[in-house]
Design an enzyme around this catalytic site. Structure first.
Site, PDB file in Angstrom:
ATOM      1  N   LYS A   1     112.784  59.641 102.975  1.00  0.00           N
ATOM      2  CA  LYS A   1     112.145  59.297 104.255  1.00  0.00           C
ATOM      3  C   LYS A   1     113.156  58.740 105.231  1.00  0.00           C
ATOM      4  O   LYS A   1     113.099  59.029 106.424  1.00  0.00           O
ATOM      5  CB  LYS A   1     111.015  58.279 104.042  1.00  0.00           C
ATOM      6  CG  LYS A   1     109.748  58.879 103.475  1.00  0.00           C
ATOM      7  CD  LYS A   1     108.596  57.898 103.554  1.00  0.00           C
ATOM      8  CE  LYS A   1     107.296  58.509 103.069  1.00  0.00           C
ATOM      9  NZ  LYS A   1     106.199  57.564 102.991  1.00  0.00           N
TER      10      LYS A   1
ATOM     11  N   LYS B   1     107.759  69.113  98.852  1.00  0.00           N
ATOM     12  CA  LYS B   1     106.328  68.909  98.584  1.00  0.00           C
ATOM     13  C   LYS B   1     105.491  69.095  99.851  1.00  0.00           C
ATOM     14  O   LYS B   1     105.987  68.858 100.958  1.00  0.00           O
ATOM     15  CB  LYS B   1     106.082  67.532  97.962  1.00  0.00           C
ATOM     16  CG  LYS B   1     106.251  66.387  98.884  1.00  0.00           C
ATOM     17  CD  LYS B   1     105.674  65.096  98.294  1.00  0.00           C
ATOM     18  CE  LYS B   1     105.753  64.046  99.404  1.00  0.00           C
ATOM     19  NZ  LYS B   1     105.052  62.840  99.193  1.00  0.00           N
TER      20      LYS B   1
ATOM     21  N   LYS C   1     101.866  65.545 104.817  1.00  0.00           N
ATOM     22  CA  LYS C   1     101.191  65.392 106.120  1.00  0.00           C
ATOM     23  C   LYS C   1     102.210  65.343 107.235  1.00  0.00           C
ATOM     24  O   LYS C   1     101.935  65.692 108.369  1.00  0.00           O
ATOM     25  CB  LYS C   1     100.446  64.056 106.191  1.00  0.00           C
ATOM     26  CG  LYS C   1      99.544  63.789 105.072  1.00  0.00           C
ATOM     27  CD  LYS C   1      99.062  62.342 105.117  1.00  0.00           C
ATOM     28  CE  LYS C   1      98.616  61.978 103.729  1.00  0.00           C
ATOM     29  NZ  LYS C   1      98.038  60.724 103.522  1.00  0.00           N
TER      30      LYS C   1
HETATM   31  P1  AMP Z   1     100.006  59.847 100.498  1.00  0.00           P
HETATM   32  O1  AMP Z   1      98.888  59.281 101.243  1.00  0.00           O
HETATM   33  O2  AMP Z   1     100.487  61.165 101.019  1.00  0.00           O
HETATM   34  O3  AMP Z   1     101.106  58.901 100.258  1.00  0.00           O
HETATM   35  O4  AMP Z   1      99.487  60.239  99.040  1.00  0.00           O
HETATM   36  C1  AMP Z   1      98.204  59.986  98.508  1.00  0.00           C
HETATM   37  C2  AMP Z   1      98.164  60.540  97.094  1.00  0.00           C
HETATM   38  O5  AMP Z   1      98.373  61.965  97.104  1.00  0.00           O
HETATM   39  C3  AMP Z   1      99.261  59.956  96.183  1.00  0.00           C
HETATM   40  O6  AMP Z   1      98.714  59.762  94.891  1.00  0.00           O
HETATM   41  C4  AMP Z   1     100.315  61.042  96.152  1.00  0.00           C
HETATM   42  O7  AMP Z   1     101.068  61.032  94.962  1.00  0.00           O
HETATM   43  C5  AMP Z   1      99.451  62.305  96.234  1.00  0.00           C
HETATM   44  N1  AMP Z   1     100.198  63.408  96.856  1.00  0.00           N
HETATM   45  C6  AMP Z   1     100.756  63.413  98.105  1.00  0.00           C
HETATM   46  N2  AMP Z   1     101.344  64.597  98.360  1.00  0.00           N
HETATM   47  C7  AMP Z   1     101.180  65.351  97.236  1.00  0.00           C
HETATM   48  C8  AMP Z   1     101.569  66.692  96.876  1.00  0.00           C
HETATM   49  N3  AMP Z   1     102.229  67.478  97.714  1.00  0.00           N
HETATM   50  N4  AMP Z   1     101.215  67.129  95.648  1.00  0.00           N
HETATM   51  C9  AMP Z   1     100.528  66.359  94.778  1.00  0.00           C
HETATM   52  N5  AMP Z   1     100.118  65.090  95.068  1.00  0.00           N
HETATM   53  C10 AMP Z   1     100.443  64.595  96.276  1.00  0.00           C
END
Ligand code: AMP
Length: 323
Positions: free
Chosen positions: A107, A190, A193
């Site tokens: 990041k 990955k 968002k």
């Molecule tokens: P975030 O709000 O994006 O930080 O992530 C919320 C949840 O989604 C966390 O448990 C992350 O590990 C999971 N997550 C985020 N992006 C991915 C992805 N591309 N593949 C699988 N899990 C994800």
């Protein structure tokens, strides 16, 4: 115990990698799901949008199947104690361990010459506090959170070693497949968002047409085999997504769809995705403007979370000698 940053819409990676397990796990244990708005502040946010997105994400969690009658849904910043505990834990965290975190390195690199706040480095300590404050045993997350949950475990062990048994040492829970869904446009990164190219990310609020378009224009290699090989990250990703959605092993899917051309295979993945996401999206659009209802859910969640958080923070403060 687990959370999600309300920085943009919820995407297919969040759903397959995390939320779907949350829906299943809420049947087995008391569950806390929170909107990590304090974490969201680690990179610049538009205040008005953050506000709206937080409520939107509550609507989406319910649309995905998180049942507010069974689980506590709350907003991180509305529960006092997370930041207090993070401070105490931060004083026990070696800076080097934070600097080595892959997500911090990624990041901060992505921000280039832009401002990087201390919050970005401190993020995993706050996450450890989010987990430990509820005495959580199980933390269902995607693979990108592996290192962060490891830090929470380290800190629980360190604190217990110094001050006596206080925190259960939490276990991470990863889904058997789709723990890391990759971008459709750059299948070695990955799905995210914050990806500047929205065409690599399927949001659960995307229309059926948009989903079809994104999947049908997913990047694939120049070959023609539907096989999950290392040199075929695009096809691998589509097989993983299909596997997550239909609940069949990748090897079985290779056998079923091995004879298809890429274009036809993408259509299969697109239709399966539309079928899985369509009902969630419809429910979300019914809920998203019911502001009073969403606020009442957050308020109920806050009350349940606050009483647990207060109890743990009081215990911790006494143990470290705060008056
Ligand atoms: P975030 O709000 O994006 O930080 O992530 C919320 C949840 O989604 C966390 O448990 C992350 O590990 C999971 N997550 C985020 N992006 C991915 C992805 N591309 N593949 C699988 N899990 C994800």
């Amino acid at each position: 115990m687990t959370g999600l940053q309300p920085t943009a819409g919820i995407h297919l990676g969040n759903y397959l990698g995390a939320i779907r397990s949350w829906v299943a796990l809420q049947e087995k244990a008391e569950s806390f799901f929170f909107l990590a708005d304090l974490h969201a502040l680690t990179v610049p946010q538009n205040p008005e949008q953050l506000n709206h997105k937080t409520l939107d994400c509550i609507a989406m969690l319910i649309a995905c199947g998180i049942d507010p009658k069974k689980s506590h849904i709350f907003v991180q910043s509305q529960v006092a104690g997370h930041a207090d505990l993070a401070w105490i834990l931060g004083c026990m965290t070696p800076i080097g361990q934070l600097e080595r975190m892959t997500q911090f390195k990624d990041k901060s690199a992505r921000r280039g010459d832009d401002f990087i706040g201390v919050g970005l480095l401190y993020y995993p300590v706050l996450m450890a506090a989010d987990i430990l404050i509820y005495g959580a045993n199980l933390v269902p997350v995607g693979d990108d959170q592996r290192q962060h949950v490891e830090l929470a475990r380290d800190l629980a062990v360190r604190f217990n070693g110094i001050h006596g048994n206080t925190f259960p040492v939490p276990e991470a829970f990863f889904p058997p497949n789709c723990a890391r869904v990759m971008s459709l446009q750059n299948p070695t990164a990955k799905m995210s968002k914050s990806d500047p190219s929205q065409s690599g990310t399927i949001f659960l609020s995307d229309s059926e047409d948009v989903i079809r378009k994104k999947i049908c224009s997913a990047m694939t290699d120049s070959g023609s085999e539907i096989r999950a090989l290392d040199n075929k990250p695009g096809i691998c990703n589509l097989l993983q997504i299909l596997s997550g959605i239909v609940g069949k092993d990748v090897s079985e899917l290779e056998k079923i769809h091995g004879g298809l051309q890429y274009g036809k295979f993408k259509e299969v993945v697109a239709e399966a995705t539309v079928d899985a996401i369509g009902p969630i999206c419809k429910k979300y659009f019914l809920l998203k403007d019911q502001k009073d209802f969403l606020l009442s859910i957050a308020n109920e969640g806050r009350l349940a979370a606050q009483s647990r958080a207060t109890e743990m923070v009081s215990k911790v403060k006494a143990k470290v000698g705060l008056l």
